[in-house]
Write a protein that holds these residues in place. Structure first.
Motif, mmCIF file in Angstrom:
data_model
loop_
_atom_site.group_PDB
_atom_site.id
_atom_site.type_symbol
_atom_site.label_atom_id
_atom_site.label_comp_id
_atom_site.label_asym_id
_atom_site.label_seq_id
_atom_site.Cartn_x
_atom_site.Cartn_y
_atom_site.Cartn_z
ATOM 1 N N UNK A 123 0.861 -1.191 0.000
ATOM 2 C CA UNK A 123 0.000 0.000 0.000
ATOM 3 C C UNK A 123 0.896 1.241 0.000
ATOM 4 N N UNK A 124 0.270 2.386 -0.111
ATOM 5 C CA UNK A 124 1.004 3.651 0.005
ATOM 6 C C UNK A 124 1.804 3.618 1.306
ATOM 7 N N UNK A 125 3.015 4.145 1.274
ATOM 8 C CA UNK A 125 3.863 4.071 2.455
ATOM 9 C C UNK A 125 3.297 4.950 3.587
ATOM 10 N N UNK A 126 3.357 4.468 4.846
ATOM 11 C CA UNK A 126 2.768 5.254 5.941
ATOM 12 C C UNK A 126 3.372 6.649 6.047
ATOM 13 N N UNK A 127 4.666 6.791 5.650
ATOM 14 C CA UNK A 127 5.289 8.126 5.716
ATOM 15 C C UNK A 127 4.492 9.121 4.893
ATOM 16 N N UNK A 128 4.092 8.677 3.712
ATOM 17 C CA UNK A 128 3.376 9.544 2.775
ATOM 18 C C UNK A 128 1.956 9.827 3.297
ATOM 19 N N UNK A 129 1.250 8.744 3.667
ATOM 20 C CA UNK A 129 -0.136 8.949 4.085
ATOM 21 C C UNK A 129 -0.186 9.783 5.375
ATOM 22 N N UNK A 130 0.766 9.531 6.296
ATOM 23 C CA UNK A 130 0.760 10.297 7.559
ATOM 24 C C UNK A 130 1.022 11.768 7.280
ATOM 25 N N UNK A 131 1.969 12.019 6.370
ATOM 26 C CA UNK A 131 2.322 13.403 6.035
ATOM 27 C C UNK A 131 1.091 14.132 5.474
ATOM 28 N N UNK A 132 0.410 13.478 4.529
ATOM 29 C CA UNK A 132 -0.761 14.116 3.917
ATOM 30 C C UNK A 132 -1.926 14.181 4.891
ATOM 31 N N UNK A 133 -2.042 13.152 5.742
ATOM 32 C CA UNK A 133 -3.143 13.163 6.707
ATOM 33 C C UNK A 133 -2.963 14.331 7.675
ATOM 34 N N UNK A 134 -1.715 14.530 8.107
ATOM 35 C CA UNK A 134 -1.443 15.647 9.015
ATOM 36 C C UNK A 134 -1.818 16.966 8.334
ATOM 37 N N UNK A 135 -1.480 17.053 7.023
ATOM 38 C CA UNK A 135 -1.722 18.319 6.316
ATOM 39 C C UNK A 135 -3.210 18.528 6.009
ATOM 40 N N UNK A 136 -3.880 17.496 5.467
ATOM 41 C CA UNK A 136 -5.206 17.753 4.888
ATOM 42 C C UNK A 136 -6.328 16.882 5.397
ATOM 43 N N UNK A 137 -6.044 15.973 6.308
ATOM 44 C CA UNK A 137 -7.110 15.080 6.759
ATOM 45 C C UNK A 137 -7.260 13.895 5.806
ATOM 46 N N UNK A 138 -8.389 13.155 5.935
ATOM 47 C CA UNK A 138 -8.515 11.877 5.225
ATOM 48 C C UNK A 138 -8.925 12.007 3.758
ATOM 49 N N UNK A 139 -8.069 12.639 2.925
ATOM 50 C CA UNK A 139 -8.325 12.720 1.471
ATOM 51 C C UNK A 139 -7.780 11.474 0.789
ATOM 52 N N UNK A 140 -8.045 11.371 -0.517
ATOM 53 C CA UNK A 140 -7.686 10.175 -1.279
ATOM 54 C C UNK A 140 -6.217 9.776 -1.122
ATOM 55 N N UNK A 141 -5.358 10.772 -1.033
ATOM 56 C CA UNK A 141 -3.925 10.485 -1.038
ATOM 57 C C UNK A 141 -3.427 10.050 0.340
ATOM 58 N N UNK A 142 -4.256 10.262 1.386
ATOM 59 C CA UNK A 142 -3.770 9.963 2.738
ATOM 60 C C UNK A 142 -4.522 8.809 3.400
ATOM 61 N N UNK A 143 -5.342 8.090 2.633
ATOM 62 C CA UNK A 143 -6.038 6.946 3.244
ATOM 63 C C UNK A 143 -5.570 5.664 2.563
ATOM 64 N N UNK A 144 -5.772 4.551 3.250
ATOM 65 C CA UNK A 144 -5.285 3.269 2.750
ATOM 66 C C UNK A 144 -6.405 2.239 2.769
ATOM 67 N N UNK A 145 -6.130 1.072 2.197
ATOM 68 C CA UNK A 145 -7.034 -0.079 2.301
ATOM 69 C C UNK A 145 -8.443 0.200 1.804
ATOM 70 N N UNK A 146 -9.437 -0.287 2.581
ATOM 71 C CA UNK A 146 -10.828 -0.220 2.132
ATOM 72 C C UNK A 146 -11.343 1.219 2.023
ATOM 73 N N UNK A 147 -10.859 2.085 2.915
ATOM 74 C CA UNK A 147 -11.335 3.490 2.840
ATOM 75 C C UNK A 147 -10.862 4.097 1.515
#
Ligand code: HEM
Length: 599
Positions: A123-147
């Motif tokens: 899946x997308x690497x947690x470094x990337x998703x965490x970085x984007x999640x911190x910045x913008x919340x749960x958008x397409x680029x920061x979520x993984x798996x079924x979401x």
């Protein structure tokens, strides 16, 4: 810092210490702290993820940071990436922070597993998703798996051909505004140079040196603003002062990128600390750059929340209210919000308010920096190749000969030389040079060609450890001479018209676009691929019809820096955060291939 020279020779005689020197207990404290730090570091290293087979690879350049100072080096990074891929092949080891080992991959068979077949593992690497999640919340680029699957299913159709077709007039209006503002700048620069006795043009037409990065970035900002968010940054108005939203969006990538090497520490905090503590730490950590990231992110988030509330109110008020907004309800966010409201009946399908809001920051960050980088590179390549630039202008003139209207979606995408220029530029200079994927479980992936290990053995399958990160080298695949031929590193648009070598088909590159990885591939490939193509082509048509671009005298050399997205700088000014691309812009004569719609 302890000044060792100022310490007395004998530590056994405390009486010799002055009031300003270090006492024995302070020394024990410092020594003890160093020991604890060392112990923690050693434990961290012991637990760091290692390659499961002894892969070859470049030696680490730093004990603590591994190869990261070279891999993430902005001005010299590209040269390093090219050198290691030439030396070590398509699958090798790279050293990261505190002993972690990652696998560099440009083997297309292995990448087919990483990007397409085994995406449930990679899946997308947690470094990337965490970085984007911190910045913008749960958008397409920061979520993984079924979401991610749920979000992708809802958002993908909004970037399909039908919606992009509907957005084509919007892209034309941006293209035309851009040409107008550049023309005004050229005329003003020309007049001011002429007053100083400087002659910039051979053909008597106005010409001036303009920073094209600035305008590429502003066009990209309007593109994502109007097309995706239904919001105008008013970025193509020469008179407008930059507002805080606009500045924050432009600054985001260059502020975040230098912090990437500290990602392992950030991820550890994100995994182990409660949210309130993470936010408190983010506010007080005494690192100026981290504080700048926080300010930039808060500005973007605050503006997105305001915009989201306005859009929601308009949607609830009815179609007339929505149509009166910028984007006239055709922008991606308006369509998404409408579709999401309709989907609320099926709770499983619909997105939460937080998820919808999260898409705004995602579109801004995914659609602005990539587009600025691509447009700047297209202009740079054409400026350094006048014959091909003229050939393109002629193709556009022919296409215009039969119509007084703007070219529609079909016509824009069907111009063969424009398409060849577009494909070749995105192949050779992919705006995103590499990406990471992290394995959620141990797995073995087949290689296209066996790889020799440091012990002399060969392996044709590569075991990847649970939690191990793979660096997907987009660049190395796009420039592989065994795929593209001996001229793989040359910018030669004709290759797309002449027909590609058989080796391209044989390589089975798992990419979504033109046998390349420029938009990556698989379930997390770029969702804005068609949108990007039509917007970039319309803007380029408008610019090439109206202007000739050539290298700025005395500023011919440009350094392309490695970053999240590659970007240009002037030699000696690579340290500046804001990119620069000065080019000489000459207004082309009406009889030199300009279409009827020249402004
Ligand atoms: C030349 C322009 C562009 C390039 C080269 C590009 C490239 C990429 C790449 C390489 C990825 C994969 C990232 C990853 O896996 O971590 C990606 C993902 C994405 N891109 Fe683009 N992009 C471009 C333009 C756009 C535009 C204009 C938009 C939207 C307005 C957009 C929206 C997205 C989104 C939302 C994702 C995440 C998809 C997902 O995770 O499912 N991109 N893009």
């Amino acid at each position: 810092m302890i000044d060792l020279a100022s310490l007395p020779n004998s530590l056994d005689s405390p009486s010799e210490f002055t009031a300003h020197s270090i006492t024995r207990s302070q020394l024990y404290l410092v020594g003890g702290t160093l020991l604890v730090v060392w112990g923690l570091y050693a434990a961290w290293r012991r637990h760091a993820i290692k390659c499961l087979v002894p892969l070859r690879g470049p030696p680490p350049s730093s004990f603590l940071l591994g190869n990261t100072p070279d891999l993430y080096n902005a001005p010299r990074g590209f040269a390093y990436h090219h050198a290691i891929s030439e030396t070590y092949g398509r699958a090798f080891k790279i050293h990261m922070f505190a002993g972690e080992e990652q696998v560099w991959l440009s083997d297309t068979r292995a990448l087919t597993h990483v990007l397409v077949r085994d995406t449930h593992v990679f899946d997308e690497t947690p470094a990337m998703t965490s970085e984007f999640h911190y910045c913008f919340g749960p958008g397409l680029i920061s979520v993984r798996g079924d979401i991610h699957k749920k979000q992708r299913k809802m958002i993908q159709p909004l970037f399909g051909a039908a919606h992009v077709r509907a957005l084509t007039p919007t892209f034309w209006s941006i293209a035309s505004q851009l040409a107008t503002v550049i023309r005004a700048r050229v005329n003003a620069g020309f007049a001011s140079d002429a007053a100083k006795g400087i002659k910039k043009s051979e053909n008597g037409q106005p010409a001036a040196v303009i920073d094209l990065w600035k305008w590429a970035s502003r066009a990209a900002l309007e593109g994502v603003g109007i097309g995706s968010l239904g919001y105008s940054f008013d970025a193509l108005n020469d008179e407008t002062e930059d507002n805080d939203f606009m500045i924050a969006v432009r600054e985001l990538p260059y502020t975040v990128y230098p912090l990437r090497k500290f990602m392992p520490i950030c991820i550890w905090c994100m995994r182990n600390l409660p949210l309130w503590l993470q936010h408190t730490l983010a506010k007080i950590v005494p690192v100026p750059r981290a504080q700048k990231v926080r300010r930039v992110v808060e500005t973007i988030q605050g503006n997105c929340e305001k915009l989201y509330a306005e859009k929601k109110a308009a949607l609830l008020a009815g179609d007339a209210e929505t149509a009166a907004q910028i984007g006239a309800g055709k922008d991606v966010m308006s369509v998404l919000m409408k579709a999401n409201m309709a989907a609320t009946a099926s709770e499983k399908e619909s997105l939460t308010d937080e998820e919808v809001l999260g898409q705004m920051g995602t579109f801004i960050s995914a659609g602005h920096d990539t587009m600025s980088s691509a447009l700047a590179r297209l202009l740079y390549c054409l400026a350094h190749d006048l014959p091909r630039q003229r050939q393109l202008r002629e193709e556009l003139a022919k296409a215009r000969a039969n119509t007084v209207d703007q070219l529609d979606f079909r016509a824009v995408t069907a111009l063969p030389f424009l398409d060849a220029v577009y494909r070749e530029t995105l192949r050779l200079y992919a705006p995103v040079p590499f990406q990471n994927r992290t394995a959620t479980e141990a797995i073995s992936i087949p290689l296209g060609a066996p790889v020799q290990l440091t012990n002399g053995d060969f392996v044709s399958e590569l075991p990847i450890a649970k939690g191990q990160t793979v660096l997907v080298s987009i660049e190395a695949v796009n420039r592989d001479p065994e795929i593209w031929g001996p001229d793989a590193d040359k910018w030669r648009p004709e290759r797309w018209i002449e027909g590609l070598p058989e080796s391209v088909d044989n390589a089975a590159v798992p990419g979504a676009f033109a046998h390349t990885l420029s938009f990556l591939g698989g379930s997390r490939s770029c969702i804005g691929m068609k949108y990007a193509e039509v917007e970039l082509k319309t803007v380029l048509i408008s610019l090439i019809e109206n202007f000739e671009f050539s290298p700025a005298p005395g500023q011919e050399n440009i350094v392309w820096r490695l970053s999240l997205m590659q970007n240009p700088a002037l030699p000696g000014r690579e340290h500046l955060e804001e990119p620069e691309l000065p080019l000489l812009v000459t207004v082309v004569k009406p009889d030199a291939g300009v279409g009827k719609r020249a402004i």
